[in-house]
Design a protein around this motif. Structure first.
Motif, PDB file in Angstrom:
ATOM      1  N   PRO A 158       8.858  -5.729 -27.387  1.00 36.66           N
ATOM      2  CA  PRO A 158       9.519  -6.412 -28.471  1.00 36.66           C
ATOM      3  C   PRO A 158       8.490  -7.042 -29.593  1.00 36.66           C
ATOM      4  CG  PRO A 158       9.109  -7.853 -26.559  1.00 36.66           C
ATOM      5  CD  PRO A 158       8.820  -6.324 -26.153  1.00 36.66           C
ATOM      6  N   GLU A 159       7.486  -6.983 -29.378  1.00 35.59           N
ATOM      7  CA  GLU A 159       6.310  -7.419 -30.508  1.00 35.59           C
ATOM      8  C   GLU A 159       5.692  -5.834 -31.200  1.00 35.59           C
ATOM      9  OE1 GLU A 159       5.930 -10.193 -31.666  1.00 35.59           O
ATOM     10  OE2 GLU A 159       7.033 -11.369 -30.230  1.00 35.59           O
ATOM     11  N   ALA A 160       6.171  -5.051 -30.807  1.00 32.71           N
ATOM     12  CA  ALA A 160       5.538  -3.759 -31.492  1.00 32.71           C
ATOM     13  C   ALA A 160       4.923  -3.878 -32.654  1.00 32.71           C
ATOM     14  CB  ALA A 160       6.869  -2.740 -31.293  1.00 32.71           C
ATOM     15  N   ARG A 161       5.552  -4.446 -33.586  1.00 32.14           N
ATOM     16  CA  ARG A 161       5.343  -4.311 -35.179  1.00 32.14           C
ATOM     17  C   ARG A 161       3.902  -5.141 -35.138  1.00 32.14           C
ATOM     18  NH1 ARG A 161       9.389  -5.510 -39.826  1.00 32.14           N
ATOM     19  NH2 ARG A 161      10.332  -3.615 -38.480  1.00 32.14           N
ATOM     20  N   ARG A 162       3.728  -6.409 -34.577  1.00 37.50           N
ATOM     21  CA  ARG A 162       2.771  -6.962 -34.532  1.00 37.50           C
ATOM     22  C   ARG A 162       1.559  -6.877 -34.031  1.00 37.50           C
ATOM     23  NH1 ARG A 162       2.037 -12.926 -32.575  1.00 37.50           N
ATOM     24  NH2 ARG A 162       3.709 -12.870 -31.232  1.00 37.50           N
ATOM     25  N   ILE A 163       1.759  -6.346 -32.982  1.00 37.15           N
ATOM     26  CA  ILE A 163       0.319  -5.498 -32.066  1.00 37.15           C
ATOM     27  C   ILE A 163       0.064  -4.386 -32.939  1.00 37.15           C
ATOM     28  CG2 ILE A 163       0.081  -4.186 -30.053  1.00 37.15           C
ATOM     29  CD1 ILE A 163       2.179  -5.951 -28.589  1.00 37.15           C
ATOM     30  N   ALA A 164       0.999  -3.617 -33.568  1.00 35.64           N
ATOM     31  CA  ALA A 164       0.462  -2.462 -34.264  1.00 35.64           C
ATOM     32  C   ALA A 164      -0.407  -2.809 -35.559  1.00 35.64           C
ATOM     33  CB  ALA A 164       1.627  -1.489 -34.651  1.00 35.64           C
ATOM     34  N   ARG A 165       0.129  -3.947 -36.362  1.00 40.42           N
ATOM     35  CA  ARG A 165      -0.531  -4.447 -37.565  1.00 40.42           C
ATOM     36  C   ARG A 165      -1.773  -4.993 -37.013  1.00 40.42           C
ATOM     37  NH1 ARG A 165       3.252  -7.743 -38.725  1.00 40.42           N
ATOM     38  NH2 ARG A 165       2.611  -9.616 -37.876  1.00 40.42           N
ATOM     39  N   VAL A 166      -2.057  -5.688 -35.869  1.00 41.80           N
ATOM     40  CA  VAL A 166      -3.391  -6.312 -35.751  1.00 41.80           C
ATOM     41  C   VAL A 166      -4.128  -5.222 -35.391  1.00 41.80           C
ATOM     42  CG1 VAL A 166      -4.497  -7.690 -33.977  1.00 41.80           C
ATOM     43  CG2 VAL A 166      -2.192  -8.477 -35.193  1.00 41.80           C
ATOM     44  N   ILE A 167      -3.821  -4.236 -34.449  1.00 42.71           N
ATOM     45  CA  ILE A 167      -4.657  -3.182 -34.069  1.00 42.71           C
ATOM     46  C   ILE A 167      -5.419  -2.406 -35.280  1.00 42.71           C
ATOM     47  CG2 ILE A 167      -4.493  -0.583 -33.122  1.00 42.71           C
ATOM     48  CD1 ILE A 167      -2.704  -1.810 -30.983  1.00 42.71           C
ATOM     49  N   VAL A 168      -4.407  -2.133 -36.246  1.00 44.11           N
ATOM     50  CA  VAL A 168      -4.873  -1.572 -37.545  1.00 44.11           C
ATOM     51  C   VAL A 168      -5.910  -2.439 -38.152  1.00 44.11           C
ATOM     52  CG1 VAL A 168      -4.056  -0.675 -39.852  1.00 44.11           C
ATOM     53  CG2 VAL A 168      -2.840   0.040 -37.937  1.00 44.11           C
ATOM     54  N   GLN A 169      -5.698  -3.585 -38.196  1.00 45.39           N
ATOM     55  CA  GLN A 169      -6.621  -4.605 -38.867  1.00 45.39           C
ATOM     56  C   GLN A 169      -7.930  -4.715 -38.085  1.00 45.39           C
ATOM     57  OE1 GLN A 169      -4.616  -8.178 -38.670  1.00 45.39           O
ATOM     58  NE2 GLN A 169      -3.441  -7.905 -40.587  1.00 45.39           N
ATOM     59  N   GLU A 170      -7.853  -4.527 -36.606  1.00 46.58           N
ATOM     60  CA  GLU A 170      -9.111  -4.624 -35.948  1.00 46.58           C
ATOM     61  C   GLU A 170      -9.945  -3.270 -36.045  1.00 46.58           C
ATOM     62  OE1 GLU A 170     -10.533  -7.163 -33.881  1.00 46.58           O
ATOM     63  OE2 GLU A 170      -9.260  -8.436 -34.903  1.00 46.58           O
ATOM     64  N   ARG A 171      -9.146  -2.167 -36.060  1.00 45.15           N
ATOM     65  CA  ARG A 171     -10.129  -1.004 -35.850  1.00 45.15           C
ATOM     66  C   ARG A 171     -10.849  -0.915 -37.195  1.00 45.15           C
ATOM     67  NH1 ARG A 171      -4.706   3.248 -36.249  1.00 45.15           N
ATOM     68  NH2 ARG A 171      -4.789   3.460 -38.366  1.00 45.15           N
ATOM     69  N   ARG A 172     -10.569  -1.291 -38.297  1.00 44.33           N
ATOM     70  CA  ARG A 172     -11.290  -1.318 -39.398  1.00 44.33           C
ATOM     71  C   ARG A 172     -12.934  -1.950 -39.357  1.00 44.33           C
ATOM     72  NH1 ARG A 172      -6.541  -3.936 -42.716  1.00 44.33           N
ATOM     73  NH2 ARG A 172      -5.296  -2.196 -43.073  1.00 44.33           N
ATOM     74  N   ARG A 173     -12.842  -2.720 -38.237  1.00 45.33           N
ATOM     75  CA  ARG A 173     -14.234  -3.354 -38.022  1.00 45.33           C
ATOM     76  C   ARG A 173     -14.847  -2.567 -36.904  1.00 45.33           C
ATOM     77  NH1 ARG A 173     -12.013  -9.447 -36.318  1.00 45.33           N
ATOM     78  NH2 ARG A 173     -10.665  -9.788 -38.389  1.00 45.33           N
ATOM     79  N   GLY A 174     -14.186  -1.833 -36.117  1.00 46.53           N
ATOM     80  CA  GLY A 174     -14.682  -0.760 -35.109  1.00 46.53           C
ATOM     81  C   GLY A 174     -13.776  -0.016 -34.195  1.00 46.53           C
ATOM     82  N   GLN A 175     -13.995   1.296 -33.901  1.00 50.57           N
ATOM     83  CA  GLN A 175     -13.101   2.004 -33.177  1.00 50.57           C
ATOM     84  C   GLN A 175     -12.817   1.115 -31.797  1.00 50.57           C
ATOM     85  OE1 GLN A 175     -12.043   5.773 -34.368  1.00 50.57           O
ATOM     86  NE2 GLN A 175     -12.154   3.956 -35.813  1.00 50.57           N
ATOM     87  N   PHE A 176     -11.537   1.462 -31.312  1.00 51.62           N
ATOM     88  CA  PHE A 176     -10.999   1.136 -30.069  1.00 51.62           C
ATOM     89  C   PHE A 176     -11.582   2.403 -28.992  1.00 51.62           C
ATOM     90  CE2 PHE A 176      -8.287  -1.537 -32.246  1.00 51.62           C
ATOM     91  CZ  PHE A 176      -8.144  -2.747 -31.467  1.00 51.62           C
ATOM     92  N   GLU A 177     -12.534   1.910 -28.139  1.00 50.07           N
ATOM     93  CA  GLU A 177     -13.060   2.841 -26.949  1.00 50.07           C
ATOM     94  C   GLU A 177     -12.674   2.584 -25.485  1.00 50.07           C
ATOM     95  OE1 GLU A 177     -17.246   2.988 -28.017  1.00 50.07           O
ATOM     96  OE2 GLU A 177     -16.973   4.074 -29.734  1.00 50.07           O
ATOM     97  N   ARG A 178     -12.322   1.024 -25.372  1.00 45.29           N
ATOM     98  CA  ARG A 178     -12.465   0.874 -23.788  1.00 45.29           C
ATOM     99  C   ARG A 178     -10.856   0.205 -23.688  1.00 45.29           C
ATOM    100  NH1 ARG A 178     -16.304   2.789 -20.861  1.00 45.29           N
ATOM    101  NH2 ARG A 178     -16.007   0.917 -19.405  1.00 45.29           N
TER     102      ARG A 178
END
Length: 310
Positions: A158-178
């Motif tokens: 149900p929170e798909a859009r919000r989670i996707a938005r925060v992932i895109v914001q966070e990955r600008r600081r560094g890639q997701f690896e774990r």
């Protein structure tokens, strides 16, 4: 490695009974895993029943070969997707096909495979390790809109859009690896607040399905499995969530209809009569017994549907 791949089967007795194994019969385990389902089918179809089996995961195949040693000469197993069954098994040559969908317990329990948010590991999720794209590639490379669609359509998040938005914001600081890195972010965005289900459950399910193209594989796999069934043969499918179950149910509905539809919309004016290709053995899906649920909680969401080719 084979000894490490020990999988607790779900609804094994019910699924094997539905296939009605008999001596001399020919059967397919389309999702071999560690071989527990295959072993039960071979034992029930003794002394000369034959089994074909396949799995994407080489670790699973290694475990299955070890488990099925006593049946040497009565089976053939290959690495690969069950959508390719018709390429190496004869048309209308088999009496039963079993497909136990989803991720296996050993895959979830081994952190290095990256399927679980409960143990930190590389964000991988590939069922076939030789496959190029990983879950990390999707998380780091897809657009916000694409991530949101995956989480919503494949995870019912149900929170798909919000989670996707925060992932895109966070990955600008560094890639997701774990896995732990992603799980902690999701838990921060959508706190548990007393819920029994971890906030990352649906997102991880969606990423696993997208990484392995499970929807596409299931649709083509059901068609391939149907093509190798002879008249009177049965296909038993165990699904674990609504996306899979909807696909299986719709496939069965199409096979039991006494008409075809001209065009994409099913309206009476566009229907043409035909003989049904199959019939439901299970009008409603079977679910795991209370006894099984006590010993294997992962069976709680399992649904078994069985259709017979006419």
């Amino acid at each position: 490695m084979g000894n490490e791949f020990v999988h607790q089967p779900v609804m094994l007795a019910e699924a094997v009974e539905a296939l009605r194994p008999r001596p001399g019969g020919r059967y397919v385990d389309a999702t071999l895993g560690s071989g527990s389902d295959a072993e039960a089918i071979l034992r029930a179809s003794g002394p000369d029943g034959w089994l074909y089996g396949c799995d994407r995961d080489p670790a699973a195949l290694e475990a299955a070969r070890e488990r099925l040693k006593e049946f040497t000469g009565r089976f053939e197993i290959r690495q690969g997707n069950f959508s390719k069954l018709a390429e190496w098994i004869g048309q209308r040559s088999c009496d039963g096909v079993l497909a136990d969908l989803g991720v296996s317990s050993p895959q979830l329990d081994r952190p290095e495979r990256g399927f679980s948010f409960q143990q930190d590991g590389p964000l991988d999720m590939r069922m076939d390790p030789s496959q190029t794209a990983t879950a990390a590639d999707l998380v780091n490379g897809l657009s916000e809109a694409e991530l949101s669609r995956i989480f919503r359509e494949l995870g019912d998040e149900p929170e798909a859009r919000r989670i996707a938005r925060v992932i895109v914001q966070e990955r600008r600081r560094g890639q997701f690896e774990r896995t732990g890195q992603l799980a902690r972010l999701i838990e921060r965005v959508t706190p548990r607040r007393g819920s029994r289900i971890h906030p990352a459950t649906r997102v991880f399910q969606a990423l696993r399905m997208a990484t392995n193209e499970e929807v596409e594989s299931l649709k083509s796999g059901l068609a391939a499995a149907w093509s190798v069934l002879r008249a009177g043969g049965r296909m038993a499918v165990i699904s674990f969530h609504s996306v899979e179950d909807r696909i299986v149910k719709e496939f069965g509905r199409e096979k039991v209809r006494d008409y075809t539809v001209r065009g994409e919309v099913d309206l009476p004016d566009f229907r043409e009569p035909r003989a049904p290709e199959g019939k439901w053995v299970t009008r409603k899906p079977m679910t795991a017994s209370e006894e099984e649920l006590r010993s294997n909680p992962r069976a709680r969401s399992a649904k078994l549907r069985v259709i017979e080719r006419t």
